[in-house]
Design a protein around this motif. Structure first.
Motif, PDB file in Angstrom:
ATOM      1  N   SER A 115     -36.193  35.832 -54.576  1.00 39.69           N
ATOM      2  CA  SER A 115     -35.740  37.061 -53.947  1.00 39.69           C
ATOM      3  C   SER A 115     -35.365  36.775 -52.496  1.00 39.69           C
ATOM      4  O   SER A 115     -35.835  35.804 -51.910  1.00 39.69           O
ATOM      5  N   ILE A 116     -34.537  37.618 -51.957  1.00 37.76           N
ATOM      6  CA  ILE A 116     -34.188  37.543 -50.544  1.00 37.76           C
ATOM      7  C   ILE A 116     -34.205  38.945 -49.948  1.00 37.76           C
ATOM      8  O   ILE A 116     -33.992  39.928 -50.642  1.00 37.76           O
ATOM      9  N   TRP A 117     -34.491  38.996 -48.675  1.00 44.88           N
ATOM     10  CA  TRP A 117     -34.435  40.235 -47.902  1.00 44.88           C
ATOM     11  C   TRP A 117     -33.263  40.078 -46.961  1.00 44.88           C
ATOM     12  O   TRP A 117     -33.248  39.172 -46.130  1.00 44.88           O
ATOM     13  N   GLU A 118     -32.272  40.922 -47.109  1.00 47.01           N
ATOM     14  CA  GLU A 118     -31.069  40.793 -46.291  1.00 47.01           C
ATOM     15  C   GLU A 118     -30.460  42.167 -46.058  1.00 47.01           C
ATOM     16  O   GLU A 118     -30.326  42.956 -46.990  1.00 47.01           O
ATOM     17  N   ASN A 119     -30.128  42.449 -44.829  1.00 43.81           N
ATOM     18  CA  ASN A 119     -29.509  43.724 -44.462  1.00 43.81           C
ATOM     19  C   ASN A 119     -30.322  44.923 -44.949  1.00 43.81           C
ATOM     20  O   ASN A 119     -29.773  45.907 -45.429  1.00 43.81           O
ATOM     21  N   GLY A 120     -31.635  44.813 -44.856  1.00 41.97           N
ATOM     22  CA  GLY A 120     -32.512  45.924 -45.212  1.00 41.97           C
ATOM     23  C   GLY A 120     -32.710  46.135 -46.698  1.00 41.97           C
ATOM     24  O   GLY A 120     -33.240  47.168 -47.110  1.00 41.97           O
ATOM     25  N   ALA A 121     -32.286  45.189 -47.519  1.00 41.77           N
ATOM     26  CA  ALA A 121     -32.440  45.349 -48.961  1.00 41.77           C
ATOM     27  C   ALA A 121     -32.935  44.043 -49.593  1.00 41.77           C
ATOM     28  O   ALA A 121     -32.704  42.960 -49.073  1.00 41.77           O
ATOM     29  N   VAL A 122     -33.600  44.203 -50.720  1.00 46.48           N
ATOM     30  CA  VAL A 122     -34.091  43.048 -51.479  1.00 46.48           C
ATOM     31  C   VAL A 122     -33.153  42.795 -52.642  1.00 46.48           C
ATOM     32  O   VAL A 122     -32.769  43.707 -53.363  1.00 46.48           O
ATOM     33  N   SER A 123     -32.785  41.539 -52.799  1.00 45.91           N
ATOM     34  CA  SER A 123     -32.050  41.105 -53.989  1.00 45.91           C
ATOM     35  C   SER A 123     -32.945  40.109 -54.703  1.00 45.91           C
ATOM     36  O   SER A 123     -33.591  39.278 -54.068  1.00 45.91           O
ATOM     37  N   HIS A 124     -32.990  40.200 -56.027  1.00 45.80           N
ATOM     38  CA  HIS A 124     -33.879  39.312 -56.771  1.00 45.80           C
ATOM     39  C   HIS A 124     -33.341  39.072 -58.173  1.00 45.80           C
ATOM     40  O   HIS A 124     -32.456  39.783 -58.643  1.00 45.80           O
TER      41      HIS A 124
END
Length: 159
Positions: free
Chosen positions: A1-10
């Motif tokens: 997962s990554i935290w980027e621009n205030g959102a989590v993508s996983h």
């Protein structure tokens, strides 16, 4: 997962059937602040490359079910060498876990616990005892726990 621009993508990682986990917890603690302080302010570029390639290799090992790859994938250069002095016997515990049948082992977080991926079943106790023995030789009692791998993620339950 990554935290980027205030959102989590996983994305979910497929884990092979029969994969177990043992964690060996020594009797002492490592303060997170001390563990963080042990890390250098900068890391060599080569260590960053090794770490990112090993992460990719780890995910490939899981996805393809190539559990023999885990030993190399879990060889850490980013934090374990710097924290080894805080966890007496760390490398011996890792080495003995693998010698006893673990696929791979590493310092869990900032320590002092050591985590090992193992075959599920009776072999877990053999590996756990080998890890305990290595900590004991380093002067510390410990306990081991076989853990279940949670694949559904965090859950919030209300009463």
């Amino acid at each position: 997962s990554i935290w980027e621009n205030g959102a989590v993508s996983h994305f979910p990682v497929t884990l092979p059937r029969g994969l177990g986990v043992i964690v060996c917890i020594p009797e002492f603690t490592v303060e997170t602040a001390k563990a963080r302080k042990a890390l250098p302010a900068r890391i060599p570029f080569g260590d960053a490359v090794k770490t990112s390639s090993r992460l990719a290799f780890l995910l490939g090992a899981f996805e393809r079910g190539e559990l023999s790859w885990l030993k190399r994938a879990m060889t850490d250069v980013l934090h374990q060498p710097y924290r080894a002095a805080l966890v007496p016997g760390m490398q011996k515990v890792i080495d003995d876990a693998v010698a006893a049948g673990a696929y791979g082992a590493a310092l869990s977080g900032s320590g002092p616990a050591i985590l090992a991926f193992t075959p599920k079943g009776p072999k877990q106790a053999v590996i756990g005892r080998a890890m305990q023995k290595a900590f004991f030789k380093a002067g510390h009692e410990s306990r081991y726990l076989p853990l279940e791998i949670e694949t559904a993620g965090a859950k919030v339950e209300t009463l």
